[in-house]
Motif scaffolding. Structure first.
Motif, mmCIF file in Angstrom:
data_model
loop_
_atom_site.group_PDB
_atom_site.id
_atom_site.type_symbol
_atom_site.label_atom_id
_atom_site.label_comp_id
_atom_site.label_asym_id
_atom_site.label_seq_id
_atom_site.Cartn_x
_atom_site.Cartn_y
_atom_site.Cartn_z
ATOM 1 N N GLU A 85 0.874 -1.159 -0.009
ATOM 2 C CA GLU A 85 0.007 -0.006 -0.005
ATOM 3 C C GLU A 85 0.743 1.254 -0.032
ATOM 4 O OE1 GLU A 85 -3.394 0.333 -0.636
ATOM 5 O OE2 GLU A 85 -3.096 -1.959 -0.927
ATOM 6 N N ILE A 86 1.915 1.186 0.811
ATOM 7 C CA ILE A 86 2.776 2.336 0.864
ATOM 8 C C ILE A 86 3.402 2.505 -0.632
ATOM 9 C CG2 ILE A 86 5.077 3.267 1.797
ATOM 10 C CD1 ILE A 86 3.983 1.997 4.576
ATOM 11 N N VAL A 87 4.098 1.794 -1.164
ATOM 12 C CA VAL A 87 4.896 1.849 -2.307
ATOM 13 C C VAL A 87 3.866 2.098 -3.559
ATOM 14 C CG1 VAL A 87 6.604 0.460 -1.550
ATOM 15 C CG2 VAL A 87 5.083 -0.759 -3.023
ATOM 16 N N HIS A 120 7.259 -4.359 -8.529
ATOM 17 C CA HIS A 120 6.620 -3.858 -9.713
ATOM 18 C C HIS A 120 6.791 -2.109 -9.394
ATOM 19 C CE1 HIS A 120 6.067 -7.434 -11.822
ATOM 20 N NE2 HIS A 120 6.156 -6.766 -12.657
ATOM 21 N N ASN A 121 6.710 -1.808 -8.026
ATOM 22 C CA ASN A 121 6.507 -0.301 -7.518
ATOM 23 C C ASN A 121 7.703 -0.055 -6.824
ATOM 24 O OD1 ASN A 121 3.727 0.479 -8.098
ATOM 25 N ND2 ASN A 121 3.200 -1.375 -7.870
ATOM 26 N N ILE A 122 9.141 -0.594 -7.096
ATOM 27 C CA ILE A 122 10.179 0.178 -6.423
ATOM 28 C C ILE A 122 11.240 0.202 -7.538
ATOM 29 C CG2 ILE A 122 9.341 -0.989 -4.182
ATOM 30 C CD1 ILE A 122 11.706 -3.084 -4.906
ATOM 31 N N ASP A 123 12.166 0.883 -7.190
ATOM 32 C CA ASP A 123 13.428 1.127 -8.197
ATOM 33 C C ASP A 123 14.596 0.022 -8.013
ATOM 34 O OD1 ASP A 123 12.346 3.383 -9.889
ATOM 35 O OD2 ASP A 123 11.957 3.891 -7.808
ATOM 36 N N VAL A 124 14.914 0.099 -6.572
ATOM 37 C CA VAL A 124 16.204 -0.793 -6.149
ATOM 38 C C VAL A 124 15.844 -1.675 -5.017
ATOM 39 C CG1 VAL A 124 18.417 -0.387 -5.312
ATOM 40 C CG2 VAL A 124 17.772 1.248 -7.292
ATOM 41 N N LEU A 125 16.434 -2.850 -5.075
ATOM 42 C CA LEU A 125 16.414 -4.023 -4.014
ATOM 43 C C LEU A 125 17.798 -4.296 -3.612
ATOM 44 C CD1 LEU A 125 14.149 -5.908 -2.529
ATOM 45 C CD2 LEU A 125 14.900 -7.494 -4.086
ATOM 46 N N VAL A 126 17.981 -4.077 -2.469
ATOM 47 C CA VAL A 126 19.260 -4.548 -1.767
ATOM 48 C C VAL A 126 18.811 -5.696 -0.962
ATOM 49 C CG1 VAL A 126 21.192 -3.871 -0.252
ATOM 50 C CG2 VAL A 126 20.000 -2.182 -1.495
#
Length: 166
Positions: A85-87, A120-126
């Motif tokens: 919900e946040i992203v 699908h709603n973020i840019d980078v994953l560490v």
């Protein structure tokens, strides 16, 4: 109303949790318990600082001068309903990074529709567990050398992990 269990209030003006001036949402609860973790106080799943997701979103949107939002913890993917919900609500306005102890491959293997929607709603994953003996101050935006800084947009397009160029 969806609630999120936070470790503390939102951190504003971070320059170490991703590129640019960022806001950081610290989630509470982590199943990984990595040896040497710098946030062991976030491991417990008991309610610590519960907030309505809508209130968190409002707080984040108030600071539109920030370059992005980083979601860390704890383990953000332990609260997928709140995180999705946040992203979904802030991604049109901010660059979003998420830190997780899971690998990208593990997240995809869960075959959970909310996890896919988060990705699908973020840019980078560490991704990846923190490994104490692989810790180095030379690791840019990650704690240990086994972790990866993944360009999620390109990874989804190419259907293979593409590292973010830092």
């Amino acid at each position: 109303m969806v609630k999120i269990n936070l470790a503390c209030s939102i951190q504003f003006d971070s320059v170490v949790d991703g590129i640019g001036l960022r806001q950081v949402v610290w989630t509470q609860g982590c199943p990984h318990h990595c040896f040497g973790c710098h946030n062991p106080h976030t491991w417990a799943f008991e309610p610590r600082y519960e907030r309505e997701v809508e209130d968190v979103v409002k707080d984040l949107l108030k600071r539109s001068y920030h370059d992005g939002v980083t979601i860390s913890g704890g383990e953000p993917f332990a609260q997928v309903e709140a995180i999705v919900e946040i992203v979904k609500q802030i991604h049109p306005f901010f660059n979003i990074w998420i830190y997780t102890g899971y690998t990208y491959e593990q997240l995809r293997a869960f075959q959970h529709p909310m996890i896919d929607e988060i990705l699908h709603n973020i840019d980078v994953l560490v991704d990846g567990l923190f490994v104490d003996h692989l810790k180095s101050m030379n690791n840019k935006f990650k704690g240990s050398s086994n972790q990866r800084v993944i360009d999620v947009v390109e990874t989804l397009k190419q259907n293979e992990v593409v590292l973010f160029k830092v």
